[in-house]
Design a protein around this motif. Sequence first.
Motif, mmCIF file in Angstrom:
data_model
loop_
_atom_site.group_PDB
_atom_site.id
_atom_site.type_symbol
_atom_site.label_atom_id
_atom_site.label_comp_id
_atom_site.label_asym_id
_atom_site.label_seq_id
_atom_site.Cartn_x
_atom_site.Cartn_y
_atom_site.Cartn_z
ATOM 1 N N THR A 227 -14.665 -1.760 -4.052
ATOM 2 C CA THR A 227 -15.096 -0.106 -4.328
ATOM 3 C C THR A 227 -15.664 0.474 -3.267
ATOM 4 O O THR A 227 -15.537 1.716 -3.397
ATOM 5 C CB THR A 227 -16.243 -0.667 -5.125
ATOM 6 N N GLY A 228 -16.407 -0.297 -1.961
ATOM 7 C CA GLY A 228 -17.557 0.431 -1.410
ATOM 8 C C GLY A 228 -15.805 1.284 -0.413
ATOM 9 O O GLY A 228 -15.609 1.973 -0.128
ATOM 10 N N VAL A 229 -15.297 0.370 0.443
ATOM 11 C CA VAL A 229 -13.789 0.917 0.623
ATOM 12 C C VAL A 229 -13.183 1.900 0.341
ATOM 13 O O VAL A 229 -12.867 2.416 0.872
ATOM 14 C CB VAL A 229 -13.075 -0.498 1.201
ATOM 15 N N ALA A 230 -13.018 1.991 -0.863
ATOM 16 C CA ALA A 230 -12.506 2.944 -1.842
ATOM 17 C C ALA A 230 -13.478 4.433 -1.837
ATOM 18 O O ALA A 230 -12.567 5.302 -1.611
ATOM 19 C CB ALA A 230 -11.859 2.616 -3.367
ATOM 20 N N ARG A 231 -13.959 3.897 -1.935
ATOM 21 C CA ARG A 231 -15.496 5.088 -1.749
ATOM 22 C C ARG A 231 -15.082 5.732 -0.013
ATOM 23 O O ARG A 231 -14.983 7.300 0.253
ATOM 24 C CB ARG A 231 -16.379 4.284 -1.861
ATOM 25 N N PHE A 232 -15.416 4.651 0.536
ATOM 26 C CA PHE A 232 -14.471 5.776 2.205
ATOM 27 C C PHE A 232 -13.768 6.359 2.006
ATOM 28 O O PHE A 232 -13.328 7.374 2.159
ATOM 29 C CB PHE A 232 -14.834 4.648 2.665
ATOM 30 N N TRP A 233 -12.315 5.807 2.062
ATOM 31 C CA TRP A 233 -10.656 6.888 1.477
ATOM 32 C C TRP A 233 -10.914 8.049 1.014
ATOM 33 O O TRP A 233 -10.381 8.957 1.304
ATOM 34 C CB TRP A 233 -9.607 5.703 1.588
ATOM 35 N N PHE B 12 -6.766 5.296 -1.091
ATOM 36 C CA PHE B 12 -7.163 4.780 -1.966
ATOM 37 C C PHE B 12 -7.014 4.275 -3.180
ATOM 38 O O PHE B 12 -7.160 4.538 -3.752
ATOM 39 C CB PHE B 12 -8.022 6.872 -2.337
ATOM 40 N N ALA B 13 -5.333 5.500 -3.305
ATOM 41 C CA ALA B 13 -4.506 4.970 -4.326
ATOM 42 C C ALA B 13 -5.213 3.532 -4.495
ATOM 43 O O ALA B 13 -4.828 3.306 -5.848
ATOM 44 C CB ALA B 13 -3.936 5.310 -4.204
ATOM 45 N N LEU B 14 -4.558 3.114 -3.622
ATOM 46 C CA LEU B 14 -4.098 1.226 -3.513
ATOM 47 C C LEU B 14 -5.380 0.588 -4.146
ATOM 48 O O LEU B 14 -5.339 -0.556 -5.150
ATOM 49 C CB LEU B 14 -3.690 0.931 -2.496
ATOM 50 N N ARG C 39 2.853 6.217 -6.062
ATOM 51 C CA ARG C 39 3.784 5.568 -5.964
ATOM 52 C C ARG C 39 4.046 4.235 -5.536
ATOM 53 O O ARG C 39 4.268 3.171 -5.377
ATOM 54 C CB ARG C 39 5.386 6.370 -6.098
ATOM 55 N N TRP C 40 3.884 4.573 -3.776
ATOM 56 C CA TRP C 40 3.976 3.019 -3.336
ATOM 57 C C TRP C 40 1.983 1.950 -3.135
ATOM 58 O O TRP C 40 2.374 1.669 -2.954
ATOM 59 C CB TRP C 40 4.052 3.520 -1.614
ATOM 60 N N ALA C 41 1.258 3.377 -3.437
ATOM 61 C CA ALA C 41 0.238 1.931 -4.462
ATOM 62 C C ALA C 41 0.375 0.853 -5.154
ATOM 63 O O ALA C 41 0.606 0.202 -5.528
ATOM 64 C CB ALA C 41 -1.109 3.285 -4.636
ATOM 65 N N GLU C 42 1.657 1.863 -6.426
ATOM 66 C CA GLU C 42 1.704 1.405 -7.650
ATOM 67 C C GLU C 42 2.624 0.350 -6.552
ATOM 68 O O GLU C 42 2.660 -1.391 -7.315
ATOM 69 C CB GLU C 42 2.065 2.201 -8.700
ATOM 70 N N ARG D 19 4.299 -6.206 2.842
ATOM 71 C CA ARG D 19 4.684 -4.862 2.457
ATOM 72 C C ARG D 19 4.052 -3.560 2.017
ATOM 73 O O ARG D 19 4.981 -2.209 2.358
ATOM 74 C CB ARG D 19 5.770 -5.001 1.126
ATOM 75 N N ALA D 20 2.850 -4.036 2.330
ATOM 76 C CA ALA D 20 1.850 -3.222 1.913
ATOM 77 C C ALA D 20 1.785 -2.477 3.479
ATOM 78 O O ALA D 20 1.083 -1.232 3.255
ATOM 79 C CB ALA D 20 0.600 -3.069 1.102
#
Length: 474
Positions: A210-216, A236-238, A285-288, A350-351
């Motif tokens: 959650t902290g990493v997503a907040r940073f991106w 962020f999307a990932l 799309r790539w994150a999904e 692949r990611a």
Amino acid sequence: MADVSFSARTLTLALSGTAGNNHAPLRIEQPLSKPSVHWQVPQVLPLDLADGPRDVVLHDMGPYRMQGKAWGRPDSPPAPGREKVTRQWTEIMERAWPLLARVDPSGAEDVSACLRSIEPLPPSRPFRWHSATTEDGMGGMAASQPTGAEPAAAAQFAAVLTHEAQHSKLSALLHMYSLHVADVAYRFYVPWRDDPRPLRGVLHGVYAFTGVARFWRGHLLNGCSLEEKGLAAFEFALRRRQLLVVLPKLLQEQELTELGRRLVERLLDTVREWQDEPVRTDCLRWAELAVDDHSLSWHAHHMVPDPDLVGDLVQEWGDGTTHTAAPEQAWRYPAPRLVADPVARHLDARAVLMRMRLMPATAAQVRATDTPGELVSGARQADVHLLDGRLQRAEALYTAEIRAHSNAGPAPGAAWSGLARTLRGRQEHACAVRALGSCPELVRHVYASIKLKSASAPNPVTVADWLGRTVAVP
């Protein structure tokens, strides 16, 4: 036990009970900033930051380190070239910390409050920056040694700092409060690990990411350079999608205490506030794809279908019963068992290739190589074709790998998940897509057993199509 004394500017340490003790006392003379025969000076990163100077210890000496066997003995002396290493760490810290403060001020405050030392780990490959903390080591972290060649290095390391500060904060909380009842079973799926995780590990993961997503998110919204916009959008999307996979299920766990449930609820509320924020279409799309791909690969490896059902299906295949079963005649699929597969590795390959494709310098590397596994552990040439949209070529390579797999067990789950992605949207293979998407472990194990009993390896797509018609998949 040791006796410690200090006199005449000398610190003396001697083992207690000297009778029969052959160890001479250890004497360390001041000033402690200079090395002596018994004393090596800890290396310090003198950081000149916007909020004032800071010293962070470079923890490259002593026995109390987290490093693995590949990085020498825990009690080995520091490697030669310390000055160069110190310069590299100082440079990356002086680039990453101000970036973090600008785009994620609360994350920077956490890092400032928590970080006291960094233990160097071996340099990592692009976009696989390793890091760690220990629950009893507040203020210390380990991280891959920077080389100066990492793409988007400051942003990547800022995310690493946030990640580990989150772990340190939660570790402190867990020392004071109970967030869950005792539960040591490794039984949970999380989309950022190759292996099943215990409940405590899942809590650490969702809190850290959650902290990493907040940073991106902050990096994306606050002046991210044009070169890094694609990477920031993907990250962020990932992380947002990964958290939305895990948090709702975690909230249902009865082993959470009331406080633990409140923590998960707050995290879920935070991530849901970001749910509808727009992200560049290709990155979304790539994150999904990355999240779905990891899930399929993980379940193919760690879930085991009922062996009696596998045996019956192999027998039916051998009998030539390949007609379309009526719904009432379809085999029912009982829930598979979780059995950790130790060979599951690099399920995020692949990611990582996606990240490399989103940065100009590393995108050129991917285009120029015929051996992507040398760039990204676990990557295949078929993966490059898949991401480029050359689906027929990718399908042929995944199919060839599965048919040629000669080990005792089934072919790697990542090959099956890649094959599933190449078949999506093709009506003639709708049954195969349904089987691979719903029970990849069944397809993987049935195919391996059929192959053992066959004179030649059948086409994996044919077997998956047949299973999609023959088994009432979930």
